[in-house]
Design an enzyme around this catalytic site. Structure first.
Site: not given
Ligand code: EPZ
Length: 417
Positions: A22-23, A121, A305, A397, A116
């Site tokens: 999915k991701n 986020r 995850d 999802r 989610c």
């Molecule tokens: C991706 O989310 C995945 N989703 C998430 O999977 C996964 O948990 C996550 O990466 C981490 O591996 C998709 O790919 C659609 P991040 P993403 O940006 O891109 C902070 C699932 O269950 N952050 O790596 O949103 C954020 O708040 C989902 O399939 C900022 O602070 O994750 C978090 O604490 C859930 N500012 C951390 O970084 C930003 O601009 C990791 O977020 C972006 C992120």
């Protein structure tokens, strides 16, 4: 909202195939907006998030043809650069369209993404990255308006390896004349897959999977064909099935190296893991011992995850397991639901202290996010008696017709609308 009714402690036997990731598919669908041609994607699984992303693409001007496991996308005529809230707030991945729309149409206006509820986020790293390449960003009234302005190739330094921000900046850079260097990027397999897709469509990206990605600008991307990788989070969830329910399960279409941290964690515990190419056979030998201390961190460390599913497994282990969630500050909403089933879990700051129990018992519980729901399914499969899991749409999802796959393995599970 629908629910699952599970009558637990039925050992599982048989084989189960992992779907495509999915991701990986979500950023790749956003990347199709860069392609001035026809894109054919194989092995597609229509998770709810994928269906919602396709609605966004259609609204932006992509012609979408859906077949059972294949997608044909005609991206030659993208005109609309606005994603309104009713589309954007259905999934986090809507924000992945920002970079491609900027690259293709030189402007974009997106409502803040959904996704989610596992923490705040924010999208500050996406926006600051685009800004450092010269884009003009206006963040007002819950909408992001971005303008190409005087964007040019340059350097971006990520203070944290955000998966989504890495993907957005890669896609924002593919047409920038010259060399753009992204430092401190995410290294997840889904990043590598996105770069593999973009390079197949004519981009020139190097370094994916390492800390530094370099993008040499090209004039356009064409169409082509692509097959995404398999979903490592689904693979990890399936691997946990016999650990809670007993039996022996063969998991097909797995990339063992993508879940090496989970496999390593289970080595020398009371379970048997036999890897043969893209197949893995897993069975439980006896009650598992404590899983020790587990920290969720960016890839290749233990995946956030899988934190929630693992906490269900740990609830049945001997001794105490400590799981620390370093990625999302709101990813413990499943814990009170596991406690309703008899789990003994204390939340200490960003850690779960889980004292395993010989047995959990069925209860009425409710899901509030995708992977939390997966943890409740695992707990229900291992619990004594009936478990009713409400809000099962969260599970859809990221897992496709899971109840049908589990029924084939011998689980006593039904979906109730
Ligand atoms: C991706 O989310 C995945 N989703 C998430 O999977 C996964 O948990 C996550 O990466 C981490 O591996 C998709 O790919 C659609 P991040 P993403 O940006 O891109 C902070 C699932 O269950 N952050 O790596 O949103 C954020 O708040 C989902 O399939 C900022 O602070 O994750 C978090 O604490 C859930 N500012 C951390 O970084 C930003 O601009 C990791 O977020 C972006 C992120």
């Amino acid at each position: 909202m629908g629910s699952f009714l599970i009558n637990g402690q039925k050992p599982l036997f048989g084989s189960i195939k992992v779907d495509s990731a999915k991701n990986s598919l979500l950023p790749i669908l956003a990347g199709c907006l860069l392609c001035d041609g026809i894109v054919k994607i194989y092995d597609v699984t229509y998770f709810e998030d994928i269906l919602n992303m396709l609605e966004i693409l259609k609204m932006l001007g992509v012609k979408v043809k859906k077949y059972e496991h294949m997608l044909i996308l005609d991206c030659t005529n993208i005109q609309n650069s606005i994603i309104p809230i009713e589309y954007a707030n259905k999934l986090r991945a809507s924000i992945f369209c920002l970079g491609p729309l900027l690259s293709r149409l030189k402007k974009a206006k997106l409502a803040y993404p959904g996704g989610c509820s596992i923490g705040a986020r924010p999208i500050d790293l996406h926006l600051s990255g685009l800004n450092s390449l010269g884009a003009k960003i206006i963040d007002k009234h819950g909408y992001i308006s971005a303008f190409y302005d005087n964007m040019k190739a340059g350097e971006v330094h990520f203070p944290f390896p955000s998966v989504g921000a890495t993907e957005n900046l890669i896609m924002a850079s593919v047409f920038l004349k010259g060399k753009t260097t992204l430092y401190g990027v995410a290294k997840e397999p889904e990043i590598v897959d996105l770069c593999r897709f973009l390079n197949k469509m004519g981009a020139n990206i190097k370094g994916e999977g390492s800390d530094v990605i370099v993008i040499y600008g090209v004039s356009k991307l064409k169409g082509g064909e692509f097959r995404p990788i398999s979903d490592r989070i689904i693979a990890g969830t399936y691997l946990m099935l016999p650990l809670v329910a007993g039996g022996e399960v063969e998991i097909e279409n797995i990339v063992p190296s993508h879940i090496s941290s989970l496999i390593f964690l289970l080595k020398n515990n009371s379970c048997k893991l036999h890897i043969n190419g893209d197949k893995l056979i897993v069975s439980k030998i006896g009650r598992l011992s404590s899983l020790g201390k587990v920290e969720t961190l960016p890839y290749p460390h233990f995946a956030t995850d899988l934190q929630q599913p693992l906490s269900a497994v740990a609830s049945f282990c001997k001794g105490t397991t400590i799981i620390t969630e370093n990625m999302f500050e709101g990813r413990f909403k499943h814990v009170p639901q596991l406690i309703k089933m008899g789990a003994k879990i204390n939340i200490c700051d960003s850690s779960l202290v889980i004292q395993g129990k010989e047995e959990l018992y069925g209860a009425e519980v409710e899901a509030s996010d995708l992977r939390g729901c997966a943890s409740l399914v695992l707990a229900g499969l291992g619990a004594n008696g009936y478990t009713k899991i409400k809000n099962i749409e969260f599970l859809d999802r990221g897992y496709f017709k899971l109840e049908e796959k589990l029924q084939k393995l011998g689980a006593d599970i039904v979906r109730q609308t």
